[in-house]
Write an enzyme that holds these catalytic residues in place. Structure first.
Site, mmCIF file in Angstrom:
data_model
loop_
_atom_site.group_PDB
_atom_site.id
_atom_site.type_symbol
_atom_site.label_atom_id
_atom_site.label_comp_id
_atom_site.label_asym_id
_atom_site.label_seq_id
_atom_site.Cartn_x
_atom_site.Cartn_y
_atom_site.Cartn_z
ATOM 1 N N HIS A 177 29.270 48.402 34.643
ATOM 2 C CA HIS A 177 29.962 49.547 34.047
ATOM 3 C C HIS A 177 31.267 49.149 33.353
ATOM 4 O O HIS A 177 31.544 49.598 32.250
ATOM 5 C CB HIS A 177 30.281 50.596 35.120
ATOM 6 N N CYS B 255 44.382 36.610 46.059
ATOM 7 C CA CYS B 255 45.648 36.561 46.801
ATOM 8 C C CYS B 255 45.346 37.091 48.196
ATOM 9 O O CYS B 255 44.184 37.158 48.602
ATOM 10 C CB CYS B 255 46.767 37.315 46.078
ATOM 11 N N ASP C 125 46.881 32.504 44.886
ATOM 12 C CA ASP C 125 48.184 32.148 45.448
ATOM 13 C C ASP C 125 47.913 31.446 46.785
ATOM 14 O O ASP C 125 46.760 31.128 47.122
ATOM 15 C CB ASP C 125 49.100 33.379 45.558
ATOM 16 N N HIS D 109 28.990 52.979 28.604
ATOM 17 C CA HIS D 109 29.941 52.156 29.360
ATOM 18 C C HIS D 109 30.813 51.335 28.416
ATOM 19 O O HIS D 109 32.008 51.131 28.667
ATOM 20 C CB HIS D 109 29.196 51.266 30.351
ATOM 21 N N THR E 171 45.642 40.140 49.660
ATOM 22 C CA THR E 171 44.872 41.393 49.623
ATOM 23 C C THR E 171 44.024 41.526 48.377
ATOM 24 O O THR E 171 43.140 42.388 48.329
ATOM 25 C CB THR E 171 45.832 42.597 49.646
HETATM 26 C C1 RB5 Z 1 51.552 37.000 49.951
HETATM 27 O O1 RB5 Z 1 52.146 37.043 51.197
HETATM 28 C C2 RB5 Z 1 50.882 38.319 49.651
HETATM 29 O O2 RB5 Z 1 51.836 39.308 49.444
HETATM 30 C C3 RB5 Z 1 49.984 38.208 48.439
HETATM 31 O O3 RB5 Z 1 49.051 37.191 48.646
HETATM 32 C C4 RB5 Z 1 49.167 39.429 48.085
HETATM 33 O O4 RB5 Z 1 48.511 39.931 49.199
HETATM 34 C C5 RB5 Z 1 49.881 40.468 47.337
HETATM 35 O O5 RB5 Z 1 49.316 41.484 46.896
#
Ligand code: RB5
Length: 144
Positions: free
Chosen positions: A97, A64, A7, A132, A66
């Site tokens: 695994h 993304c 993203d 596994h 996180t």
């Molecule tokens: C986008 O702002 C953020 O929410 C997305 O990239 C991600 O971290 C969501 O889990």
């Protein structure tokens, strides 16, 4: 062929990882996004996961902010085993695994050098099979 997608929050790290893979001589296909305009991460998970499931790509990388949202999304798609990894050991185990066919990273969490090490650890390992493989089969039995 490795498929990669992100993203907007993973866009910058995606570019670095693409360069890293190319330097390693690994073919990579970029499924977007192609700029930092705000998008919804579930939408970004789908093209890479479909490419992995169709065999167009051997494995997928998703990023993304996180890594959480895009990994949750990817794991809703039948046949996908997406591992969110923030360290090298987990990345190696994700292949050995869990036979993870997708790895997820947090573009706002890991720096580029650590990201390279994580991706390399996952790419350079093989699934160990045996017990596994039995456990991986049980994961997919949960999809029924
Ligand atoms: C986008 O702002 C953020 O929410 C997305 O990239 C991600 O971290 C969501 O889990």
């Amino acid at each position: 062929m490795i498929g990669i997608g992100s993203d907007h929050a993973g866009f910058e790290l995606k570019g670095y990882i693409i360069e890293h893979l190319k330097e390693r001589g690994i073919e990579v296909k970029d499924y977007g996004v192609y700029n930092e305009d705000s998008v919804d991460y579930p939408d970004c998970a789908v093209p890479v996961c479909e490419a992995v499931l169709s065999g167009e790509c051997e494995r997928g990388i998703l990023i993304c902010g996180t890594g959480i949202g895009i990994s949750i999304s990817a794991n809703k798609i039948k046949g996908i085993r997406a591992a969110l990894c923030g360290d090298v050991f987990s990345a190696a185990m994700a292949k050995e695994h869990n036979d993870a066919n997708v790895i997820c990273l947090g573009g706002r969490v890991v720096g580029r050098e650590l990201a390279y090490m994580i991706v390399d650890a996952w790419l350079d390992r093989e699934h160990l099979g045996g017990k596994h493989a039995r456990r991986v089969a049980k994961i997919h039995a949960l999809e029924q």
